[in-house]
Motif scaffolding. Sequence first.
Motif, PDB file in Angstrom:
ATOM      1  N   PHE A 127       9.899   6.746  -4.746  1.00  0.00           N
ATOM      2  CA  PHE A 127       9.764   8.135  -4.289  1.00  0.00           C
ATOM      3  C   PHE A 127       8.318   8.602  -4.370  1.00  0.00           C
ATOM      4  O   PHE A 127       7.874   9.410  -3.554  1.00  0.00           O
ATOM      5  CB  PHE A 127      10.666   9.052  -5.117  1.00  0.00           C
ATOM      6  N   CYS A 128       7.598   8.118  -5.364  1.00  0.00           N
ATOM      7  CA  CYS A 128       6.182   8.473  -5.476  1.00  0.00           C
ATOM      8  C   CYS A 128       5.403   7.978  -4.254  1.00  0.00           C
ATOM      9  O   CYS A 128       4.517   8.675  -3.738  1.00  0.00           O
ATOM     10  CB  CYS A 128       5.583   7.871  -6.746  1.00  0.00           C
ATOM     11  N   VAL A 129       5.748   6.786  -3.802  1.00  0.00           N
ATOM     12  CA  VAL A 129       5.093   6.232  -2.610  1.00  0.00           C
ATOM     13  C   VAL A 129       5.440   7.087  -1.392  1.00  0.00           C
ATOM     14  O   VAL A 129       4.561   7.437  -0.582  1.00  0.00           O
ATOM     15  CB  VAL A 129       5.535   4.774  -2.382  1.00  0.00           C
ATOM     16  N   LEU A 130       6.721   7.443  -1.246  1.00  0.00           N
ATOM     17  CA  LEU A 130       7.156   8.254  -0.110  1.00  0.00           C
ATOM     18  C   LEU A 130       6.533   9.653  -0.153  1.00  0.00           C
ATOM     19  O   LEU A 130       6.296  10.260   0.893  1.00  0.00           O
ATOM     20  CB  LEU A 130       8.683   8.368  -0.101  1.00  0.00           C
ATOM     21  N   ILE A 133       1.993   9.879  -3.430  1.00  0.00           N
ATOM     22  CA  ILE A 133       1.329   9.962  -4.724  1.00  0.00           C
ATOM     23  C   ILE A 133       0.356   8.791  -4.850  1.00  0.00           C
ATOM     24  O   ILE A 133       0.704   7.649  -4.534  1.00  0.00           O
ATOM     25  CB  ILE A 133       2.346   9.909  -5.884  1.00  0.00           C
ATOM     26  N   THR A 134      -0.834   9.068  -5.309  1.00  0.00           N
ATOM     27  CA  THR A 134      -1.830   8.007  -5.489  1.00  0.00           C
ATOM     28  C   THR A 134      -1.615   7.308  -6.829  1.00  0.00           C
ATOM     29  O   THR A 134      -1.639   7.951  -7.882  1.00  0.00           O
ATOM     30  CB  THR A 134      -3.259   8.586  -5.448  1.00  0.00           C
ATOM     31  N   PHE A 135      -1.400   6.004  -6.779  1.00  0.00           N
ATOM     32  CA  PHE A 135      -1.201   5.225  -8.002  1.00  0.00           C
ATOM     33  C   PHE A 135      -2.566   4.874  -8.612  1.00  0.00           C
ATOM     34  O   PHE A 135      -3.453   4.376  -7.921  1.00  0.00           O
ATOM     35  CB  PHE A 135      -0.415   3.951  -7.709  1.00  0.00           C
ATOM     36  N   THR A 136      -2.709   5.139  -9.894  1.00  0.00           N
ATOM     37  CA  THR A 136      -3.947   4.819 -10.605  1.00  0.00           C
ATOM     38  C   THR A 136      -3.628   4.018 -11.858  1.00  0.00           C
ATOM     39  O   THR A 136      -2.455   3.849 -12.228  1.00  0.00           O
ATOM     40  CB  THR A 136      -4.701   6.107 -11.003  1.00  0.00           C
ATOM     41  N   TRP A 137      -4.673   3.555 -12.540  1.00  0.00           N
ATOM     42  CA  TRP A 137      -4.481   2.807 -13.776  1.00  0.00           C
ATOM     43  C   TRP A 137      -3.834   3.669 -14.866  1.00  0.00           C
ATOM     44  O   TRP A 137      -3.260   3.153 -15.830  1.00  0.00           O
ATOM     45  CB  TRP A 137      -5.827   2.280 -14.281  1.00  0.00           C
ATOM     46  N   TYR A 213       4.187  15.216 -19.756  1.00  0.00           N
ATOM     47  CA  TYR A 213       3.327  14.028 -19.792  1.00  0.00           C
ATOM     48  C   TYR A 213       3.472  13.248 -18.488  1.00  0.00           C
ATOM     49  O   TYR A 213       2.471  12.832 -17.879  1.00  0.00           O
ATOM     50  CB  TYR A 213       3.701  13.152 -20.988  1.00  0.00           C
ATOM     51  N   PHE A 214       4.719  13.054 -18.050  1.00  0.00           N
ATOM     52  CA  PHE A 214       4.956  12.347 -16.797  1.00  0.00           C
ATOM     53  C   PHE A 214       4.264  13.050 -15.638  1.00  0.00           C
ATOM     54  O   PHE A 214       3.620  12.420 -14.790  1.00  0.00           O
ATOM     55  CB  PHE A 214       6.470  12.247 -16.531  1.00  0.00           C
ATOM     56  N   ARG A 215       4.400  14.365 -15.578  1.00  0.00           N
ATOM     57  CA  ARG A 215       3.818  15.122 -14.470  1.00  0.00           C
ATOM     58  C   ARG A 215       2.293  15.097 -14.502  1.00  0.00           C
ATOM     59  O   ARG A 215       1.650  15.064 -13.445  1.00  0.00           O
ATOM     60  CB  ARG A 215       4.331  16.564 -14.514  1.00  0.00           C
ATOM     61  N   LYS A 216       1.719  15.140 -15.690  1.00  0.00           N
ATOM     62  CA  LYS A 216       0.264  15.103 -15.807  1.00  0.00           C
ATOM     63  C   LYS A 216      -0.287  13.790 -15.257  1.00  0.00           C
ATOM     64  O   LYS A 216      -1.293  13.775 -14.547  1.00  0.00           O
ATOM     65  CB  LYS A 216      -0.148  15.265 -17.275  1.00  0.00           C
ATOM     66  N   ILE A 217       0.375  12.687 -15.588  1.00  0.00           N
ATOM     67  CA  ILE A 217      -0.098  11.373 -15.152  1.00  0.00           C
ATOM     68  C   ILE A 217       0.176  11.149 -13.673  1.00  0.00           C
ATOM     69  O   ILE A 217      -0.704  10.731 -12.911  1.00  0.00           O
ATOM     70  CB  ILE A 217       0.562  10.257 -15.987  1.00  0.00           C
ATOM     71  N   VAL A 218       1.410  11.414 -13.246  1.00  0.00           N
ATOM     72  CA  VAL A 218       1.837  11.059 -11.891  1.00  0.00           C
ATOM     73  C   VAL A 218       1.303  12.031 -10.848  1.00  0.00           C
ATOM     74  O   VAL A 218       0.721  11.608  -9.838  1.00  0.00           O
ATOM     75  CB  VAL A 218       3.385  11.007 -11.822  1.00  0.00           C
ATOM     76  N   ILE A 219       1.488  13.319 -11.063  1.00  0.00           N
ATOM     77  CA  ILE A 219       1.143  14.311 -10.042  1.00  0.00           C
ATOM     78  C   ILE A 219      -0.314  14.768 -10.146  1.00  0.00           C
ATOM     79  O   ILE A 219      -1.025  14.842  -9.143  1.00  0.00           O
ATOM     80  CB  ILE A 219       2.086  15.521 -10.124  1.00  0.00           C
ATOM     81  N   GLU A 220      -0.747  15.060 -11.382  1.00  0.00           N
ATOM     82  CA  GLU A 220      -2.094  15.607 -11.565  1.00  0.00           C
ATOM     83  C   GLU A 220      -3.153  14.534 -11.806  1.00  0.00           C
ATOM     84  O   GLU A 220      -4.348  14.821 -11.764  1.00  0.00           O
ATOM     85  CB  GLU A 220      -2.091  16.599 -12.730  1.00  0.00           C
ATOM     86  N   ALA A 221      -2.705  13.299 -12.089  1.00  0.00           N
ATOM     87  CA  ALA A 221      -3.631  12.178 -12.334  1.00  0.00           C
ATOM     88  C   ALA A 221      -4.613  12.486 -13.455  1.00  0.00           C
ATOM     89  O   ALA A 221      -5.789  12.111 -13.399  1.00  0.00           O
ATOM     90  CB  ALA A 221      -4.378  11.808 -11.057  1.00  0.00           C
ATOM     91  N   THR A 222      -4.142  13.186 -14.479  1.00  0.00           N
ATOM     92  CA  THR A 222      -4.974  13.500 -15.646  1.00  0.00           C
ATOM     93  C   THR A 222      -4.278  13.017 -16.918  1.00  0.00           C
ATOM     94  O   THR A 222      -3.046  12.953 -16.977  1.00  0.00           O
ATOM     95  CB  THR A 222      -5.234  15.013 -15.758  1.00  0.00           C
TER      96      THR A 222
END
Length: 258
Positions: A127-130, A133-137, A213-222
């Motif tokens: 769903f993140c791909v759809l 969402i930009t995947f980062t380390w 925590y999930f939202r910070k990493i996945v959506i906000e990339a922080t």
Amino acid sequence: MLQIRQRVEHHRFLFEELVKRDFKKKYKRTVLGMVWSVLSPLLTLLVMKLVFTQFFGRNTPHYTTYLFCGNLVFSCFNESTGQGMTSLMGNASIFTKVNVPKYLFLFSKNVQTLINFGLSLCVFFVFCVLDQITFTWKFILLLYPVVCLVLFNIGVGLVLSALFVFFRDIQYLWSVFTMLLMYMSAIFYTIENYSPMVQNLFLLNPVYLFIRYFRKIVIEATIPTVWFHLLMAVDVAIVLGLGCWMYKKYNTRFLYYV
């Protein structure tokens, strides 16, 4: 922890059989079987998206992913603690006849829940791909809230299963509490419109911390602050410590109430 690990290793065969039994029992006489592990959270997500998008999601970036983060974490917590609560009573016929560590029954429930969570997590990444969402380390850091969530679920499960032996009413109180907790975890709404004081009150909710925590990493990339990490660790340590203490104190008394 080392002693617990040694005892689990000593009863490894029993533990593996409990996991297999619980997993098979959950999907017994179902047509789709394990597919429900993926289908159930998707259907829940679909309903929440249809209901809440018009009210809360108009100005929220990546609202589908935002919803999925909340639903993914809360469903894992709800399933794990709900099943863990009855883990002792459901296996009373075993530990009243054989001297085995009673926490094995709770651990087996959590392994089953973790498997379901892992399957749902794979769908979440799709769903993140759809949702572009930009995947980062930084996605690797999701291991931290996952580990904290599992340990927190075990701790809550230890407390609930111990209380359930003495007070059957706890199952009804817990269902009401989890419903209240769901609305207090900002699963389908944002907290930005609240005052800073109210926003800080949300941090008292450990489940919200995992979701955030999930939202910070996945959506906000922080990456959350060090203080945020410590707060999660403290919550886990308190609940897990309380659960272990209750099992140690009432270990022999369980036999008289089952």
